[in-house]
Design an enzyme around this catalytic site. Structure first.
Site, mmCIF file in Angstrom:
data_model
loop_
_atom_site.group_PDB
_atom_site.id
_atom_site.type_symbol
_atom_site.label_atom_id
_atom_site.label_comp_id
_atom_site.label_asym_id
_atom_site.label_seq_id
_atom_site.Cartn_x
_atom_site.Cartn_y
_atom_site.Cartn_z
ATOM 1 N N GLU A 1 0.893 -1.208 -0.140
ATOM 2 C CA GLU A 1 0.063 0.145 -0.061
ATOM 3 C C GLU A 1 1.096 1.327 -0.055
ATOM 4 O O GLU A 1 1.177 1.860 1.145
ATOM 5 C CB GLU A 1 -1.077 0.032 1.130
ATOM 6 C CG GLU A 1 -1.763 1.306 1.188
ATOM 7 C CD GLU A 1 -2.818 1.290 2.367
ATOM 8 O OE1 GLU A 1 -3.559 2.502 2.541
ATOM 9 O OE2 GLU A 1 -2.576 0.282 3.364
ATOM 10 N N LYS B 1 -2.610 -1.697 -3.072
ATOM 11 C CA LYS B 1 -3.589 -0.901 -2.618
ATOM 12 C C LYS B 1 -3.292 0.741 -2.894
ATOM 13 O O LYS B 1 -2.152 0.982 -2.454
ATOM 14 C CB LYS B 1 -3.819 -1.315 -1.096
ATOM 15 C CG LYS B 1 -4.818 -0.368 -0.508
ATOM 16 C CD LYS B 1 -5.389 -0.807 0.804
ATOM 17 C CE LYS B 1 -6.412 0.106 1.413
ATOM 18 N NZ LYS B 1 -6.978 -0.398 2.875
#
Length: 294
Positions: free
Chosen positions: A176, A213
């Site tokens: 992420e 992400k």
């Protein structure tokens, strides 16, 4: 690796519910839920109140596998029980929902326009515990605040380096590298980020599978190219502080990008709501995010 779970994550419709608020963000999350700081006295009481909120969400009849693929859990949540079962066991056995563990320990101070992750001590031990608790994957977050090539490269290098350790232990890591929605020249930062992600994906060992992400991009379908790499199980999007309605509208413009929302998911929920009102609000939230994700 549970192949049934992997196929579900790769191919089924739905989104990921982020229920991984940690120590730093928990007071704010509880405050939005209607529990003020003055009502709890220490960290253990705060964590218990947060687990009660998460349990209420997970046990809700609105929280189903038809719309939710997985839930991201905080480390302490992994070791706590829902309806008499450890959280991941409850989610899979009762709901058919996968569990993903947040493994990062927060962010370092800003340098080169980014915040790298702090060191993750005893990661190997944590992954052993995660395997015992039947966790499917992991998640770790870094933050980009400026369109700085040196900083963004450092973030992607760190994410893939730690992700390799996690993959070798038998989990699917979610990498992420969040681009702060207030980043000046956000489009430029996202272009640098995509370039670095592609460089790593092109040279990745085929046995190393990841999820990515990302912040919902300013250019529609900007990350679609990443979805075509065989190592990429799924690309998901964080809400990034956008209100749920705005996050959903932005997400709808990006084909095959699915949600992994936290604040947008729990928006409007309150500790004082009746079960009927709580479940109705959660059902509406889940449905709107699901529709944006498909």
């Amino acid at each position: 690796m549970n192949m049934v779970q992997l196929e579900r994550m790769k191919n089924d419709k739905g989104f990921i519910a982020a229920l991984d608020q940690s120590g730093g963000s928990t007071p704010k999350a509880l405050g939005l839920y209607g529990i003020a700081k003055e009502t709890y006295t220490d960290e253990s009481e705060m964590i218990q109140l947060m687990h009660e909120m998460r349990s209420r969400i997970m046990e809700s009849p609105a929280f189903t596998k038809e719309r939710i693929l997985a839930a991201i859990l905080f480390e302490k949540t992994m070791d706590l029980k829902v309806a008499g079962k450890y959280s991941a066991d409850y989610l899979w056995e009762n709901k058919g929902i996968l569990s993903i563990l947040k493994v990062d320990k927060g962010l370092l101070d800003l340098q080169d326009g980014v915040q790298l992750m702090k060191p993750i001590p005893k990661l190997d031990e944590l992954l052993v515990r995660a395997k015992d608790r039947h966790i499917f994957g992991t998640k770790m977050r870094s933050v980009i605040k400026e369109a700085n090539e040196v900083g963004i490269k450092a973030i992607v290098d760190q994410q893939f380096e730690i992700g390799a350790v996690i993959s070798a232990a038998g989990f699917i890591p979610i990498l992420e590298p969040e681009v702060d929605i207030h980043t000046p020249n956000k489009e430029v930062a996202e272009a640098i980020l995509k370039k670095e992600l592609i460089e790593h994906l092109k040279n990745l060992d085929p046995t190393y599978q990841v999820m990515l992400k990302v912040t919902i991009p300013d250019i529609d379908n900007f990350y679609e190219e990443l979805m075509n790499y065989p190592n990429v199980v799924r690309v998901v999007a964080l809400s990034g502080g956008y209100p749920r309605e705005e996050a959903n509208e932005k997400l709808k413009k990006n084909h095959n990008l699915i949600a992994s929302f936290s604040r947008a998911l729990t928006e409007g929920l309150n500790v004082n709501q009746s079960d009927e009102a709580f479940n109705h609000m959660l059902d509406q939230s889940i449905q709107s995010i699901y529709e944006a994700s498909i």
